[in-house]
Design a protein around this motif. Structure first.
Motif, PDB file in Angstrom:
ATOM      1  N   TRP A 115       0.843  -1.191   0.000  1.00  0.00           N
ATOM      2  CA  TRP A 115       0.000   0.000   0.000  1.00  0.00           C
ATOM      3  C   TRP A 115       0.874   1.234   0.000  1.00  0.00           C
ATOM      4  CZ3 TRP A 115      -1.234   4.392   2.753  1.00  0.00           C
ATOM      5  CH2 TRP A 115      -2.494   4.962   2.489  1.00  0.00           C
ATOM      6  N   THR A 175      -8.847   1.931   5.511  1.00  0.00           N
ATOM      7  CA  THR A 175      -7.922   1.257   4.600  1.00  0.00           C
ATOM      8  C   THR A 175      -7.521  -0.125   5.107  1.00  0.00           C
ATOM      9  OG1 THR A 175      -5.951   2.158   5.681  1.00  0.00           O
ATOM     10  CG2 THR A 175      -6.945   3.486   3.914  1.00  0.00           C
ATOM     11  N   TYR A 177      -5.286  -0.394   7.076  1.00  0.00           N
ATOM     12  CA  TYR A 177      -3.857  -0.179   7.281  1.00  0.00           C
ATOM     13  C   TYR A 177      -3.679   0.388   8.686  1.00  0.00           C
ATOM     14  CZ  TYR A 177       0.905   1.268   6.029  1.00  0.00           C
ATOM     15  OH  TYR A 177       2.255   1.414   5.977  1.00  0.00           O
TER      16      TYR A 177
END
Length: 232
Positions: A115, A175, A177
């Protein structure tokens, strides 16, 4: 005169010489010398005033280039609170000013290589629950007890998010993330098989104390193929 018997004897000696090494050419493998690091700063000591105890970072386990430290800001002008992650260098920068930044060592998992781009620091959690993504459960069904539907994993020792987790969103969407704690000092600077961006618990607590809600988090593109799959 070179008789047949002498010729055979000479040939045997020549063959023996060809199959042996001179004594000087025989070498003994040398054991690699473990690096010797200077004593760690005091802030890597044990933390006892958290809901769960955080042990001290073991002496000799952390290279100085991965210590938390204030450095010149290498990224130019960004608002205070901007976080910039260089996955290939395994370093995270918290921008303090146009001139100064706090640099942390990290370990990088699958998402850290796969990413890139800009996200928003949406929120953070102290001692977060770990809600295992469905995609990970499909690959590793043993994590099904920690799914969102089952309430996730309780915080504390053994929870891979550690003492803090910072959650990153894009356009209002999670995300998946994370910047989180529970890194092992020996893995800093290395790609690991799971996780996003892992930090030492001492460092992720410090980062969260400085963090600015809504700040940009910029993940630089990686030049390394990850070859990794798990994300949490």
């Amino acid at each position: 005169m070179l008789t047949r018997r002498k010729f055979i004897a000479l040939g045997a000696v020549s063959g023996l010489a060809a199959c042996t090494q001179p004594e000087a050419a025989i070498t003994t493998p040398v054991e690699p010398v473990a690096p010797v690091y200077p004593p760690l700063p005091e802030f890597y000591g044990a933390i006892t005033d958290e809901p769960f105890p955080i042990p001290a970072v073991e002496e000799g386990s952390l290279a100085p280039e991965y210590w938390r430290q204030e450095v010149d800001n290498p990224w130019g002008k960004h608002p205070r609170g901007t976080i910039i992650i260089n996955p290939d260098a395994a370093q995270l920068y918290f921008i303090e000013s146009d001139d100064r930044a706090i640099r942390y060592g990290v370990s990088v998992g699958a998402a850290g290589f796969d990413w890139q781009g800009k996200a928003r620091l949406q929120f953070w959690r102290e001692w977060p629950r770990w809600n295992v993504p469905e995609a990970m459960i499909e690959r590793q069904p043993e994590y099904e007890p920690y799914s969102v539907a089952n309430g996730g994993m309780d915080p504390g020792p053994g929870n891979p998010l550690g003492a803090r987790a910072l959650y990153l969103f894009q356009n209002g969407v999670d995300t998946l993330y994370r910047i989180h704690g529970d890194a092992d000092p020996w893995e800093l600077g290395k790609a690991v098989s799971s996780g996003c961006i892992r930090m030492l618990n001492q460092d992720v607590i410090d980062l969260q104390d400085r963090a600015v809600h809504g700040a940009d988090v910029i993940v630089l593109p990686s030049m390394k193929p990850s070859g990794l799959t798990e994300i949490y």
